[in-house]
Design a protein around this motif. Structure first.
Motif, mmCIF file in Angstrom:
data_model
loop_
_atom_site.group_PDB
_atom_site.id
_atom_site.type_symbol
_atom_site.label_atom_id
_atom_site.label_comp_id
_atom_site.label_asym_id
_atom_site.label_seq_id
_atom_site.Cartn_x
_atom_site.Cartn_y
_atom_site.Cartn_z
ATOM 1 N N VAL A 289 36.319 54.839 38.718
ATOM 2 C CA VAL A 289 36.531 54.512 40.124
ATOM 3 C C VAL A 289 35.399 55.139 40.926
ATOM 4 O O VAL A 289 34.847 56.169 40.542
ATOM 5 N N ARG A 321 35.110 47.693 38.594
ATOM 6 C CA ARG A 321 35.919 48.901 38.780
ATOM 7 C C ARG A 321 36.245 49.080 40.264
ATOM 8 O O ARG A 321 35.484 48.655 41.131
ATOM 9 N N PRO A 322 37.373 49.755 40.570
ATOM 10 C CA PRO A 322 37.756 49.952 41.974
ATOM 11 C C PRO A 322 36.761 50.811 42.746
ATOM 12 O O PRO A 322 36.200 51.767 42.219
ATOM 13 N N HIS A 324 36.681 52.669 46.670
ATOM 14 C CA HIS A 324 37.439 52.954 47.895
ATOM 15 C C HIS A 324 36.582 53.754 48.863
ATOM 16 O O HIS A 324 35.852 54.668 48.459
ATOM 17 N N GLY A 375 46.030 50.412 44.392
ATOM 18 C CA GLY A 375 44.607 50.723 44.460
ATOM 19 C C GLY A 375 44.379 52.189 44.202
ATOM 20 O O GLY A 375 45.292 52.904 43.756
ATOM 21 N N PRO A 376 43.202 52.704 44.493
ATOM 22 C CA PRO A 376 42.894 54.117 44.228
ATOM 23 C C PRO A 376 43.820 55.102 44.940
ATOM 24 O O PRO A 376 43.990 56.231 44.455
ATOM 25 N N ARG A 420 40.952 45.140 52.168
ATOM 26 C CA ARG A 420 40.862 45.075 50.708
ATOM 27 C C ARG A 420 40.385 43.684 50.310
ATOM 28 O O ARG A 420 40.783 42.674 50.890
ATOM 29 N N LEU A 423 38.438 44.344 44.106
ATOM 30 C CA LEU A 423 38.618 45.733 43.686
ATOM 31 C C LEU A 423 38.174 46.733 44.748
ATOM 32 O O LEU A 423 38.174 47.936 44.499
ATOM 33 N N SER A 425 38.457 48.552 48.534
ATOM 34 C CA SER A 425 39.411 48.865 49.600
ATOM 35 C C SER A 425 38.829 49.949 50.487
ATOM 36 O O SER A 425 37.929 50.691 50.085
#
Length: 436
Positions: A289, A321-322, A324, A375-376, A420, A423, A425
């Motif tokens: 992440v 991959r996420p 944030h 999410g994260p 968002r 992936l 946000s």
């Protein structure tokens, strides 16, 4: 161990000066100092760490549960000789009416059994300062007032008049600081300039320690300070790690990460891999992440817009991959950022957000957020507490789905907030703790 809270009745009265001076002076004596900051604040803890030689931690009675506060305090105090807490705003200032959960520094003092050292700015008054000291002593019966430090004293006669009036009420005057603007720390629109940007920080902290040693009776303060009875250190993860391997933006533009998050993530076994967007570094592609914190990206918008390796790497990372972003990180994930001079800088374009600093507007306060998707920050429907503090205006969100429903601490209706897309946000919401 001993512990006390340095507080005042308003912002700007000198509590940071006294707090840093005491931390530095006590550390210089060879004591192991455990620094604490009450409430939401990113900048003061970095100064605490420099003064005390030990990382600080934020404790917040509104945003954290009582068990989270107790666990974090116990962990911070472990192995220390004295805990020095710095208050936020005025001692009693908070929100709501739930006893012990208002976010006030008084709540933290009561929860941990900390006596209060009150810093009184006596500019423009002398005997009248006694009324303020007496009010602070009587307003909240949970608290013990250890004594008062007079600040910005203009003369020996000024000091004597104020001190005699306060001591006549049975309140100890433990010191008096003269007017000394040369030791004040530089400020900018979100508060103090960050510790790592203060090139002569060591000299300034030495000066503060000298000031406090000269003008405050530290030995008497330690005798009066409360003996703390904290529970044994326990695991506390106000915000569980967003991944096993976390690529963390970390430089002068992205520095607003709470120490308790980093400590909890590491304690849970997560690995933090820092990178510098300002140095045109991309997030490590092997991370699970990417987390872009808040900070001051608006001051380096042109440099970030030209950081091709960072932006390309971030875009590639977000494909699999996420990613944030909080506050400043959120703005950099957007399509563009307009600086204070009205110049637009293209950002990552991972969401449709456009923000502007051309016409500044303060957005400030506690927030409670309910996540609308996983999410994260956590699973869908998770509830988090945090705060918002920025001057940016949103030009458009670009039609992306909101990240959460957010309400303030004063009973306002929940409103969609953040963005968002795939992936990616982000929001202006700074998470302090996950509550559900």
């Amino acid at each position: 161990m001993k512990g006390f809270l340095v507080a005042s009745l308003r912002s700007g009265a000198g509590k940071t000066t006294v707090s840093l001076g005491l931390m530095a002076a006590l550390a210089r004596r060879g004591l192991k100092v455990a620094p604490v900051k009450c409430g939401p604040d990113y900048i003061d803890p970095a100064f605490h760490a420099a003064a005390a030689g030990r990382a600080s931690v934020n404790l917040d009675s509104w945003a954290m549960t009582p068990s989270q506060v107790a666990a974090l305090a116990a962990g911070q105090a472990d192995g220390a000789d004295v805990l020095v807490a710095e208050a936020l705003m005025g001692l009693f200032d908070g929100v709501g009416h739930e006893t012990g959960r208002t976010g006030s520094s008084a709540d933290i003092a009561a929860a941990l059994g900390l006596g209060v050292l009150l810093v009184l700015d006596v500019t423009g008054q002398s005997i009248s300062a006694a009324a303020a000291a007496l009010g602070a002593k009587l307003l909240d019966p949970r608290l013990t007032l250890l004594g008062v430090v007079l600040n910005r004293v203009g003369s020996e006669r000024h000091r004597r008049l104020a001190a005699e009036a306060i001591e006549a009420l049975g309140i100890a005057v433990l010191g008096a600081l003269p007017r000394a603007a040369t030791i004040e720390l530089p400020e900018r629109h979100l508060g103090l300039v960050q510790a790592e940007e203060t090139g002569d920080l060591g000299r300034r902290l030495d000066a503060l320690a000298n000031l406090v040693e000269t003008h405050i009776d530290i030995d008497r303060l330690l005798v009066l300070a409360s003996d703390m009875a904290l529970p044994p250190p326990a695991a506390a993860a106000p915000l569980p790690p967003p991944g096993q391997r976390i690529a963390l933006g970390r430089d002068a533009a992205f520095s607003f990460v709470y120490p308790h998050h980093l400590a909890a993530w590491r304690a849970a076994g997560a690995e933090i891999v820092p990178f510098s967007p300002l140095a045109d570094e991309a997030p490590d592609p092997s991370a699970d992440v990417c987390w872009l914190p808040g900070g001051y990206p608006e001051l380096s918008a042109g440099l970030l817009a030209a950081a091709g390796n960072f932006l390309d790497g971030l875009r590639a990372f977000a494909l699999r991959r996420p990613v944030h972003g909080e506050c400043g990180g959120y703005m950099v994930l957007g399509a563009g950022l307009v600086d204070a001079g009205g110049n637009r800088h293209a950002m990552a374009g991972l969401i449709g957000l456009e923000t502007s600093y051309e016409k500044r507007k303060l957005h400030l306060g506690y927030r409670r957020a309910r996540l609308l998707a996983a999410g994260p920050l956590g699973p869908a429907e998770a509830v988090l507490s945090g705060h918002e503090f920025h001057y940016a205006s949103i030009i458009t969100t670009g039609g992306d789905d909101p990240l959460a429903e957010v309400r303030d601490a004063h009973g306002g209706a929940p409103v969609p907030d953040g963005s968002r897309r795939g992936l990616v946000s982000g929001s202006f919401f700074h998470a302090i703790a996950r509550l559900e």
